[in-house]
Motif scaffolding. Structure first.
Motif, PDB file in Angstrom:
ATOM      1  N   PHE A   1       0.856  -1.194   0.000  1.00  6.63           N
ATOM      2  CA  PHE A   1       0.000   0.000   0.000  1.00  6.63           C
ATOM      3  C   PHE A   1       0.888   1.239   0.000  1.00  6.63           C
ATOM      4  O   PHE A   1       2.091   1.151   0.265  1.00  6.63           O
ATOM      5  CB  PHE A   1      -0.971   0.007   1.189  1.00  6.63           C
ATOM      6  CG  PHE A   1      -0.333  -0.131   2.537  1.00  6.63           C
ATOM      7  CD1 PHE A   1      -0.009   0.982   3.289  1.00  6.63           C
ATOM      8  CD2 PHE A   1      -0.057  -1.381   3.072  1.00  6.63           C
ATOM      9  CE1 PHE A   1       0.571   0.863   4.534  1.00  6.63           C
ATOM     10  CE2 PHE A   1       0.533  -1.514   4.326  1.00  6.63           C
ATOM     11  CZ  PHE A   1       0.837  -0.391   5.053  1.00  6.63           C
ATOM     12  N   ARG A   2       0.263   2.362  -0.325  1.00  5.61           N
ATOM     13  CA  ARG A   2       1.021   3.609  -0.446  1.00  5.61           C
ATOM     14  C   ARG A   2       0.779   4.529   0.746  1.00  5.61           C
ATOM     15  O   ARG A   2      -0.279   4.458   1.376  1.00  5.61           O
ATOM     16  CB  ARG A   2       0.569   4.363  -1.697  1.00  5.61           C
ATOM     17  CG  ARG A   2       1.067   3.782  -2.981  1.00  5.61           C
ATOM     18  CD  ARG A   2       0.470   4.579  -4.112  1.00  5.61           C
ATOM     19  NE  ARG A   2       0.874   4.079  -5.406  1.00  5.61           N
ATOM     20  CZ  ARG A   2       0.328   4.467  -6.535  1.00  5.61           C
ATOM     21  NH1 ARG A   2      -0.650   5.357  -6.530  1.00  5.61           N
ATOM     22  NH2 ARG A   2       0.750   3.985  -7.682  1.00  5.61           N
ATOM     23  N   LEU A   3       1.734   5.428   0.962  1.00  6.42           N
ATOM     24  CA  LEU A   3       1.588   6.438   2.014  1.00  6.42           C
ATOM     25  C   LEU A   3       1.648   7.835   1.406  1.00  6.42           C
ATOM     26  O   LEU A   3       2.403   8.067   0.462  1.00  6.42           O
ATOM     27  CB  LEU A   3       2.721   6.302   3.042  1.00  6.42           C
ATOM     28  CG  LEU A   3       2.844   4.954   3.742  1.00  6.42           C
ATOM     29  CD1 LEU A   3       3.979   4.991   4.754  1.00  6.42           C
ATOM     30  CD2 LEU A   3       1.534   4.585   4.435  1.00  6.42           C
ATOM     31  N   ARG A   4       0.849   8.740   1.952  1.00  5.61           N
ATOM     32  CA  ARG A   4       0.942  10.147   1.540  1.00  5.61           C
ATOM     33  C   ARG A   4       1.410  10.984   2.733  1.00  5.61           C
ATOM     34  O   ARG A   4       1.361  10.531   3.875  1.00  5.61           O
ATOM     35  CB  ARG A   4      -0.413  10.658   1.025  1.00  5.61           C
ATOM     36  CG  ARG A   4      -1.499  10.683   2.058  1.00  5.61           C
ATOM     37  CD  ARG A   4      -2.768  11.375   1.583  1.00  5.61           C
ATOM     38  NE  ARG A   4      -3.892  11.077   2.460  1.00  5.61           N
ATOM     39  CZ  ARG A   4      -4.113  11.684   3.619  1.00  5.61           C
ATOM     40  NH1 ARG A   4      -3.294  12.624   4.038  1.00  5.61           N
ATOM     41  NH2 ARG A   4      -5.151  11.346   4.362  1.00  5.61           N
TER      42      ARG A   4
ATOM     43  N   VAL B   1       6.040   3.434  -0.831  1.00  9.51           N
ATOM     44  CA  VAL B   1       5.301   2.164  -0.856  1.00  9.51           C
ATOM     45  C   VAL B   1       5.750   1.266   0.302  1.00  9.51           C
ATOM     46  O   VAL B   1       6.949   1.103   0.547  1.00  9.51           O
ATOM     47  CB  VAL B   1       5.533   1.435  -2.202  1.00  9.51           C
ATOM     48  CG1 VAL B   1       4.834   0.072  -2.213  1.00  9.51           C
ATOM     49  CG2 VAL B   1       5.033   2.288  -3.362  1.00  9.51           C
ATOM     50  N   VAL B   2       4.760   0.714   1.003  1.00 10.82           N
ATOM     51  CA  VAL B   2       5.027  -0.217   2.097  1.00 10.82           C
ATOM     52  C   VAL B   2       4.766  -1.625   1.572  1.00 10.82           C
ATOM     53  O   VAL B   2       3.722  -1.880   0.973  1.00 10.82           O
ATOM     54  CB  VAL B   2       4.083   0.055   3.295  1.00 10.82           C
ATOM     55  CG1 VAL B   2       4.352  -0.926   4.440  1.00 10.82           C
ATOM     56  CG2 VAL B   2       4.214   1.490   3.769  1.00 10.82           C
TER      57      VAL B   2
ATOM     58  N   ASP C   1      -5.605   4.084  -2.654  1.00 10.44           N
ATOM     59  CA  ASP C   1      -5.309   3.355  -3.891  1.00 10.44           C
ATOM     60  C   ASP C   1      -4.599   2.035  -3.620  1.00 10.44           C
ATOM     61  O   ASP C   1      -3.841   1.550  -4.432  1.00 10.44           O
ATOM     62  CB  ASP C   1      -4.491   4.222  -4.860  1.00 10.44           C
ATOM     63  CG  ASP C   1      -3.239   4.776  -4.219  1.00 10.44           C
ATOM     64  OD1 ASP C   1      -2.959   4.388  -3.073  1.00 10.44           O
ATOM     65  OD2 ASP C   1      -2.563   5.602  -4.850  1.00 10.44           O
ATOM     66  N   ILE C   2      -4.871   1.441  -2.454  1.00  7.73           N
ATOM     67  CA  ILE C   2      -4.182   0.214  -2.074  1.00  7.73           C
ATOM     68  C   ILE C   2      -4.546  -0.969  -2.964  1.00  7.73           C
ATOM     69  O   ILE C   2      -3.732  -1.829  -3.188  1.00  7.73           O
ATOM     70  CB  ILE C   2      -4.453  -0.157  -0.600  1.00  7.73           C
ATOM     71  CG1 ILE C   2      -5.907   0.063  -0.253  1.00  7.73           C
ATOM     72  CG2 ILE C   2      -3.554   0.596   0.316  1.00  7.73           C
ATOM     73  CD1 ILE C   2      -6.238  -0.166   1.200  1.00  7.73           C
TER      74      ILE C   2
END
Ligand SMILES: Nc1ncnc2c1ncn2[C@@H]1O[C@H](COP(=O)(O)OP(=O)(O)OP(=O)(O)O)[C@@H](O)[C@H]1O
Length: 363
Positions: free
Chosen positions: A283-286, A324-325, A356-357
């Motif tokens: 998943f992404r981080l902002r 990205v994790v 947007d995971i």
């Protein structure tokens, strides 16, 4: 040194002010008036007005100057409205992070500088450790009070200026004992609630009042889009949750336990799927905030994706503009929640989980 103490009127920050005064510092107390007293009073919880009076009484007892700052409008716009907006997008927000970042560590900290202070102290349970000329943020000694997850967005500049004297305390009993020993009337005051501006604990009621669309009923669907039930408003659901799904799990072919896998705010649809195998690895981080120099090749660390949850092992990499994790083992990250990076007790940084995971996990 001259130091401003952020005084909430609770026992923690009162003890901080007392300890610093005892150490001989030139202490100034400041209390932010954050929300409407009237509403909180009606709900029967401790009210903002009462808290301000408690802070003032402690300041008087310690013989330190005390300022009350009207931050109501700023708090409403930067914390409460954003909290409601986030639910309206189908996310699960963390309002305490926004509060720490805006009202406390920007506005109040700016005021501390204007008053000629060299530091600002709060009653947060975290440790600030100076090592080889840099300042690190760590979990506290008393892990049951750990607030580091809520402070991941603190910038290095802010961290430089901040002090957290309670991070080294063995437990809350020791803090209360200290308050009693110092003769502070707040020694036995109950702990504050999870979300301070929701005294009743019913956050969905407030969100629905501010964003009525979040209270509108809608469909619960499975991954194939089949309607399996109805819900009473998206604000009452969080990705990963099984509660409030009624008997939906018994309607599936194999009777497997279901949970929320996605919230689509546009269609007001809650998507459910079997708990087993529903997790995601990527998943992404902002709004990423780094408290270390991460380097180009990414880092291996532990991550915590909910306030009260065990850490998981992961890789954190920069892919183009995205952080990205990649988790070793799949989990259910909820959009809007924080993903905080740790190495043992050391907070390395963190960001907010984006929606947007799914697209990410499909790769
Ligand atoms: N209204 C406020 N005005 C000034 N500082 C505040 C206010 N609310 C919270 N703080 C600061 O932020 C810290 C953490 O806030 P939190 O709401 O987690 O309080 P807490 O852990 O219950 O502590 P306390 O016992 O001091 O209320 C407080 O200890 C205090 O230093």
């Amino acid at each position: 040194m001259r130091i401003l103490v952020a005084m909430s009127g609770g026992v923690d920050s009162s003890v901080v002010a007392a300890l610093l005064k005892q150490e001989g510092h030139d202490v100034i107390g400041a209390t932010l008036q954050l929300y409407d007293h009237g509403e909180a009073t009606k709900a029967g919880s401790c009210c903002a007005g009462r808290d301000i009076m408690d802070a003032r009484a402690v300041a008087d007892r310690l013989d330190i100057p005390h300022y009350v700052i009207d931050a109501e409008e700023r708090f409403r716009n930067s914390v409460i409205e954003r909290f409601a907006d986030s639910y309206a997008r189908g996310e699960t927000p963390v309002p305490c992070v926004a509060c720490n970042q805006g009202v406390k560590f920007t506005d109040l900290l700016g005021m501390a500088r204007d008053l000629g202070c060299e530091a600002m102290a709060t009653g947060h349970y975290v440790r600030r450790i100076e090592k080889d000329g840099t300042v690190e943020l760590h979990r506290p000694v008393d892990l049951s009070r750990d607030q580091s997850w809520f402070l991941f967005a603190t910038t290095r500049d802010q961290l430089d200026f901040l002090r957290f004297p309670l991070g080294a305390m063995p437990d809350k009993d020791a803090v209360r004992a200290k308050a009693e020993e110092l003769g502070l009337a707040v020694a036995t005051k109950p702990d504050s609630q999870d979300i301070c501006f929701v005294p009743t604990g019913s956050y969905a009621g407030l969100v629905e009042k501010l964003r009525p669309e979040t209270g509108a009923a809608g469909e619960i669907v499975n991954a194939d889009g089949d309607i399996v039930g109805r819900h009473d408003g998206i604000a009452r659901y969080t990705v990963g949750q099984s509660k409030r799904l009624g008997d939906i799990h018994t309607q599936t072919k194999d009777g497997a336990r279901q949970m929320v896998t996605r919230i689509d705010a546009t269609t007001r649809r809650i998507v459910v799927g079997p708990r087993q195998g529903a997790g995601r690895h990527r998943f992404r981080l902002r709004d990423m905030n780094w408290l270390i120099d991460a380097g180009e090749e990414g880092i291996r660390c532990s991550v915590q994706i909910r306030a009260r949850e065990a850490v998981r092992e992961a890789w954190i990499r920069q892919e183009g503009n995205h952080t990205v994790v990649t988790l070793d083992e799949a989990a259910m990250p909820a959009p809007g929640q924080a993903c905080v990076l740790y190495r043992d007790s050391h907070v390395l940084g963190g960001g907010f989980i984006t929606a947007d995971i799914e697209e990410e996990s499909a790769q």
